[in-house]
Design a protein around this motif. Structure first.
Motif, PDB file in Angstrom:
ATOM      1  N   LYS A  42      32.758  62.667  59.136  1.00 34.94           N
ATOM      2  CA  LYS A  42      33.903  63.524  58.790  1.00 34.94           C
ATOM      3  C   LYS A  42      34.734  62.882  57.689  1.00 34.94           C
ATOM      4  O   LYS A  42      35.193  63.570  56.751  1.00 34.94           O
ATOM      5  CB  LYS A  42      34.775  63.729  60.042  1.00 34.94           C
ATOM      6  CG  LYS A  42      36.095  64.471  59.807  1.00 34.94           C
ATOM      7  CD  LYS A  42      35.883  65.905  59.411  1.00 34.94           C
ATOM      8  CE  LYS A  42      37.168  66.748  59.586  1.00 34.94           C
ATOM      9  NZ  LYS A  42      38.324  66.217  58.839  1.00 34.94           N
ATOM     10  N   LYS A  43      34.919  61.580  57.750  1.00 34.58           N
ATOM     11  CA  LYS A  43      35.697  60.891  56.720  1.00 34.58           C
ATOM     12  C   LYS A  43      35.007  60.987  55.372  1.00 34.58           C
ATOM     13  O   LYS A  43      35.660  61.243  54.343  1.00 34.58           O
ATOM     14  CB  LYS A  43      35.885  59.419  57.117  1.00 34.58           C
ATOM     15  CG  LYS A  43      36.822  58.641  56.215  1.00 34.58           C
ATOM     16  CD  LYS A  43      37.077  57.246  56.769  1.00 34.58           C
ATOM     17  CE  LYS A  43      38.075  56.493  55.898  1.00 34.58           C
ATOM     18  NZ  LYS A  43      38.363  55.142  56.440  1.00 34.58           N
ATOM     19  N   GLN A  44      33.679  60.815  55.355  1.00 36.30           N
ATOM     20  CA  GLN A  44      32.949  60.938  54.099  1.00 36.30           C
ATOM     21  C   GLN A  44      33.008  62.369  53.577  1.00 36.30           C
ATOM     22  O   GLN A  44      33.191  62.603  52.377  1.00 36.30           O
ATOM     23  CB  GLN A  44      31.498  60.502  54.301  1.00 36.30           C
ATOM     24  CG  GLN A  44      31.333  59.010  54.537  1.00 36.30           C
ATOM     25  CD  GLN A  44      29.881  58.648  54.781  1.00 36.30           C
ATOM     26  OE1 GLN A  44      29.350  58.812  55.881  1.00 36.30           O
ATOM     27  NE2 GLN A  44      29.224  58.167  53.744  1.00 36.30           N
ATOM     28  N   MET A  45      32.825  63.327  54.467  1.00 36.65           N
ATOM     29  CA  MET A  45      32.871  64.728  54.065  1.00 36.65           C
ATOM     30  C   MET A  45      34.209  65.068  53.415  1.00 36.65           C
ATOM     31  O   MET A  45      34.266  65.759  52.381  1.00 36.65           O
ATOM     32  CB  MET A  45      32.632  65.634  55.271  1.00 36.65           C
ATOM     33  CG  MET A  45      32.652  67.120  54.926  1.00 36.65           C
ATOM     34  SD  MET A  45      32.478  68.173  56.385  1.00 36.65           S
ATOM     35  CE  MET A  45      34.094  67.954  57.156  1.00 36.65           C
ATOM     36  N   ALA A 105      20.960  62.489  62.689  1.00 39.22           N
ATOM     37  CA  ALA A 105      20.921  63.489  61.614  1.00 39.22           C
ATOM     38  C   ALA A 105      21.524  64.807  62.078  1.00 39.22           C
ATOM     39  O   ALA A 105      22.234  65.487  61.321  1.00 39.22           O
ATOM     40  CB  ALA A 105      19.488  63.690  61.142  1.00 39.22           C
ATOM     41  N   VAL A 106      21.253  65.181  63.309  1.00 38.31           N
ATOM     42  CA  VAL A 106      21.840  66.399  63.870  1.00 38.31           C
ATOM     43  C   VAL A 106      23.358  66.286  63.893  1.00 38.31           C
ATOM     44  O   VAL A 106      24.078  67.238  63.535  1.00 38.31           O
ATOM     45  CB  VAL A 106      21.280  66.662  65.288  1.00 38.31           C
ATOM     46  CG1 VAL A 106      22.158  67.664  66.047  1.00 38.31           C
ATOM     47  CG2 VAL A 106      19.845  67.175  65.201  1.00 38.31           C
ATOM     48  N   TRP A 107      23.870  65.145  64.294  1.00 41.70           N
ATOM     49  CA  TRP A 107      25.327  64.952  64.305  1.00 41.70           C
ATOM     50  C   TRP A 107      25.901  65.093  62.896  1.00 41.70           C
ATOM     51  O   TRP A 107      26.961  65.696  62.708  1.00 41.70           O
ATOM     52  CB  TRP A 107      25.670  63.575  64.872  1.00 41.70           C
ATOM     53  CG  TRP A 107      25.320  63.408  66.321  1.00 41.70           C
ATOM     54  CD1 TRP A 107      24.950  64.385  67.201  1.00 41.70           C
ATOM     55  CD2 TRP A 107      25.327  62.176  67.056  1.00 41.70           C
ATOM     56  NE1 TRP A 107      24.712  63.843  68.441  1.00 41.70           N
ATOM     57  CE2 TRP A 107      24.939  62.492  68.391  1.00 41.70           C
ATOM     58  CE3 TRP A 107      25.609  60.851  66.743  1.00 41.70           C
ATOM     59  CZ2 TRP A 107      24.827  61.523  69.383  1.00 41.70           C
ATOM     60  CZ3 TRP A 107      25.514  59.886  67.738  1.00 41.70           C
ATOM     61  CH2 TRP A 107      25.124  60.214  69.042  1.00 41.70           C
ATOM     62  N   ALA A 108      25.181  64.534  61.901  1.00 40.79           N
ATOM     63  CA  ALA A 108      25.651  64.649  60.518  1.00 40.79           C
ATOM     64  C   ALA A 108      25.686  66.109  60.080  1.00 40.79           C
ATOM     65  O   ALA A 108      26.663  66.568  59.474  1.00 40.79           O
ATOM     66  CB  ALA A 108      24.750  63.837  59.593  1.00 40.79           C
ATOM     67  N   VAL A 109      24.627  66.849  60.385  1.00 41.28           N
ATOM     68  CA  VAL A 109      24.569  68.259  60.004  1.00 41.28           C
ATOM     69  C   VAL A 109      25.703  69.038  60.661  1.00 41.28           C
ATOM     70  O   VAL A 109      26.363  69.868  60.014  1.00 41.28           O
ATOM     71  CB  VAL A 109      23.204  68.866  60.378  1.00 41.28           C
ATOM     72  CG1 VAL A 109      23.217  70.389  60.189  1.00 41.28           C
ATOM     73  CG2 VAL A 109      22.095  68.249  59.525  1.00 41.28           C
ATOM     74  N   GLU A 110      25.935  68.788  61.938  1.00 37.11           N
ATOM     75  CA  GLU A 110      26.991  69.517  62.648  1.00 37.11           C
ATOM     76  C   GLU A 110      28.355  69.295  62.000  1.00 37.11           C
ATOM     77  O   GLU A 110      29.175  70.223  61.915  1.00 37.11           O
ATOM     78  CB  GLU A 110      27.009  69.094  64.113  1.00 37.11           C
ATOM     79  CG  GLU A 110      25.803  69.620  64.901  1.00 37.11           C
ATOM     80  CD  GLU A 110      25.723  69.070  66.320  1.00 37.11           C
ATOM     81  OE1 GLU A 110      24.951  69.633  67.116  1.00 37.11           O
ATOM     82  OE2 GLU A 110      26.419  68.067  66.619  1.00 37.11           O
ATOM     83  N   VAL A 111      28.603  68.075  61.538  1.00 34.46           N
ATOM     84  CA  VAL A 111      29.868  67.791  60.860  1.00 34.46           C
ATOM     85  C   VAL A 111      29.912  68.470  59.492  1.00 34.46           C
ATOM     86  O   VAL A 111      30.884  69.157  59.145  1.00 34.46           O
ATOM     87  CB  VAL A 111      30.082  66.270  60.708  1.00 34.46           C
ATOM     88  CG1 VAL A 111      31.283  65.984  59.803  1.00 34.46           C
ATOM     89  CG2 VAL A 111      30.290  65.618  62.063  1.00 34.46           C
ATOM     90  N   LEU A 112      28.872  68.286  58.711  1.00 37.19           N
ATOM     91  CA  LEU A 112      28.860  68.797  57.336  1.00 37.19           C
ATOM     92  C   LEU A 112      28.913  70.319  57.288  1.00 37.19           C
ATOM     93  O   LEU A 112      29.451  70.900  56.331  1.00 37.19           O
ATOM     94  CB  LEU A 112      27.630  68.285  56.596  1.00 37.19           C
ATOM     95  CG  LEU A 112      27.533  66.758  56.433  1.00 37.19           C
ATOM     96  CD1 LEU A 112      26.225  66.376  55.753  1.00 37.19           C
ATOM     97  CD2 LEU A 112      28.722  66.208  55.662  1.00 37.19           C
ATOM     98  N   LYS A 113      28.367  70.995  58.283  1.00 39.69           N
ATOM     99  CA  LYS A 113      28.399  72.462  58.299  1.00 39.69           C
ATOM    100  C   LYS A 113      29.817  72.995  58.409  1.00 39.69           C
ATOM    101  O   LYS A 113      30.090  74.141  58.017  1.00 39.69           O
ATOM    102  CB  LYS A 113      27.561  72.998  59.455  1.00 39.69           C
ATOM    103  CG  LYS A 113      26.074  72.968  59.206  1.00 39.69           C
ATOM    104  CD  LYS A 113      25.655  73.850  58.021  1.00 39.69           C
ATOM    105  CE  LYS A 113      25.733  75.324  58.346  1.00 39.69           C
ATOM    106  NZ  LYS A 113      25.184  76.156  57.237  1.00 39.69           N
ATOM    107  N   THR A 114      30.738  72.202  58.922  1.00 42.40           N
ATOM    108  CA  THR A 114      32.123  72.662  59.032  1.00 42.40           C
ATOM    109  C   THR A 114      32.774  72.803  57.660  1.00 42.40           C
ATOM    110  O   THR A 114      33.850  73.394  57.537  1.00 42.40           O
ATOM    111  CB  THR A 114      32.966  71.709  59.897  1.00 42.40           C
ATOM    112  OG1 THR A 114      33.070  70.432  59.261  1.00 42.40           O
ATOM    113  CG2 THR A 114      32.338  71.540  61.281  1.00 42.40           C
ATOM    114  N   SER A 115      32.139  72.275  56.627  1.00 40.70           N
ATOM    115  CA  SER A 115      32.672  72.363  55.258  1.00 40.70           C
ATOM    116  C   SER A 115      32.520  73.753  54.670  1.00 40.70           C
ATOM    117  O   SER A 115      33.199  74.104  53.700  1.00 40.70           O
ATOM    118  CB  SER A 115      31.959  71.357  54.354  1.00 40.70           C
ATOM    119  OG  SER A 115      30.607  71.767  54.135  1.00 40.70           O
TER     120      SER A 115
END
Length: 367
Positions: free
Chosen positions: A135-138, A160-170
């Motif tokens: 989230k901080k990087q996003m 990777a799934v956790w990363a996708v879930e965060v990035l999709k909120t963008s």
């Protein structure tokens, strides 16, 4: 020009080939701007001219996407590396975004904001802590003008799934690539299941990057594709493999080869190897085709040249390159002139010039 630039999903939905860029950390290490070991990207701040130049070389070679040089740019990785004491991850992320956008705007390229696996996942296995890092990087990237996100170089599909879930909120498109073998991720999750998990998490593009050579990565991609088809799911496919031959096909890839990282030169793919890779990737239904570590600009040019019939264009770098050696027709030596044809280069079995060296090695993870 920016208002008319079509997004990554517009291009892929139209069935177009998207040529990715190549590897950064290994190239910049060889050029003296990255320290091997932790491979962190502080050069985006310390030596922006070096990163900018490599971006430009990939763009000139035909890349349609310029990835931010933000590999391993999480705060926990920077702290562990010890390479960076007076530059924050946010400063690196923001500088890298600016460099990528500057160069992308010199052509019709898109900017992908990249995040990668974290030490935190292995150490704590805490979903909350790992997602906070992403989230901080996003948030850093969203301050800048990026076109989509790329979660790349993940050995564990769960992270990777956790990363996708965060990035999709963008609200932006998200691609996700794993650095796994045909045997699956480090926890034994098969490639097909990995692809299903990523798509269910929200990934628009899924694929493989790094660790193993192009044809091995295509094998893994076919398993991912089959898994998606069996589950009745759809996603665009991408591949950005290693630029070195790894016939050993071991689970952890080139990291376990005795030549890693300072003696990989004799394993380097030729431009002709890359022509074959690009065609096989296309035939497998993959439309986002690029490279990772070991992929130099001339390798990206080879992808663009192989795909020229499909895209209808050749990259600017082809102005200085005779297709399939055609420029050798002007050579004074007849045996060199005889090499100005496709058949010669496709059939060539290159010698290593090292008579005492084996053709394969025993990876450390198989000893």
């Amino acid at each position: 020009m920016e208002s008319k630039r079509r997004g990554i999903l517009e291009r892929l939905n139209a069935g177009e080939v998207v040529v990715g860029d190549g590897g950064y950390v290994m190239q910049l290490e060889r050029r003296g701007y990255v320290k091997a070991g932790h491979w962190t990207p502080e050069a985006a701040v310390e030596h922006p001219e070096a990163v900018r130049q490599l971006h430009r070389e990939f763009l000139r070679a035909g890349a349609n996407v310029i990835q931010t040089f933000t590999f391993y740019c999480s705060e926990d990785k920077l702290e562990i590396s010890g390479n960076v004491t007076n530059i924050t991850g946010a400063q690196i992320n923001e500088a890298a975004c600016d460099l990528a956008r500057e160069v992308a705007n010199e052509g019709d390229a898109l900017v992908a904001g990249g995040v990668s696996q974290t030490p935190c996942y292995v150490e704590s296995h805490s979903e909350t802590e790992v997602k906070a890092i992403f989230k901080k990087q996003m948030d850093d990237f969203l301050k800048k003008d990026i076109d989509f996100f790329m979660a790349e170089y993940f050995e564990h599909v769960e992270e990777a799934v956790w990363a996708v879930e965060v990035l999709k909120t963008s609200g932006k498109p998200v691609g996700a690539t794993l650095c796994i073998s045909p045997q699956g991720d480090m926890q034994g999750v098969p490639p097909g299941e990995c692809a299903v998990r990523l798509v269910k998490a929200g990934a628009d593009i899924v694929g493989i990057n790094c660790h193993l050579d192009p044809l091995t990565c295509i094998r893994t991609m076919k398993l991912m594709k089959a898994g998606l088809e069996k589950a009745g799911l759809k996603a665009h496919l991408m591949v950005q493999p290693l630029g070195f031959h790894t016939p050993e096909c071991n689970h952890t890839g080139y990291l376990s080869l005795p030549e890693f990282p300072f003696a990989l030169e004799t394993r380097a793919m030729t431009r002709w190897d890359i022509h074959q890779y690009a065609r096989e990737a296309y035939n497998a239904g993959i439309r986002y085709i690029g490279g990772c570590c070991g992929f130099e600009p001339y390798h990206i040019r080879a992808i663009a040249e192989e795909m020229a019939a499909e895209t209808g264009v050749l990259p600017p770098a082809s102005e200085k390159h005779g297709l399939w050696g055609a420029a050798l027709e002007m050579h004074t030596k007849p045996w060199v002139r005889a090499r100005s044809r496709r058949e010669y280069w496709e059939k060539l079995l290159p010698a290593s010039g090292r008579p005492k060296c084996p053709s394969m090695a025993t990876p450390a993870d198989e000893q």
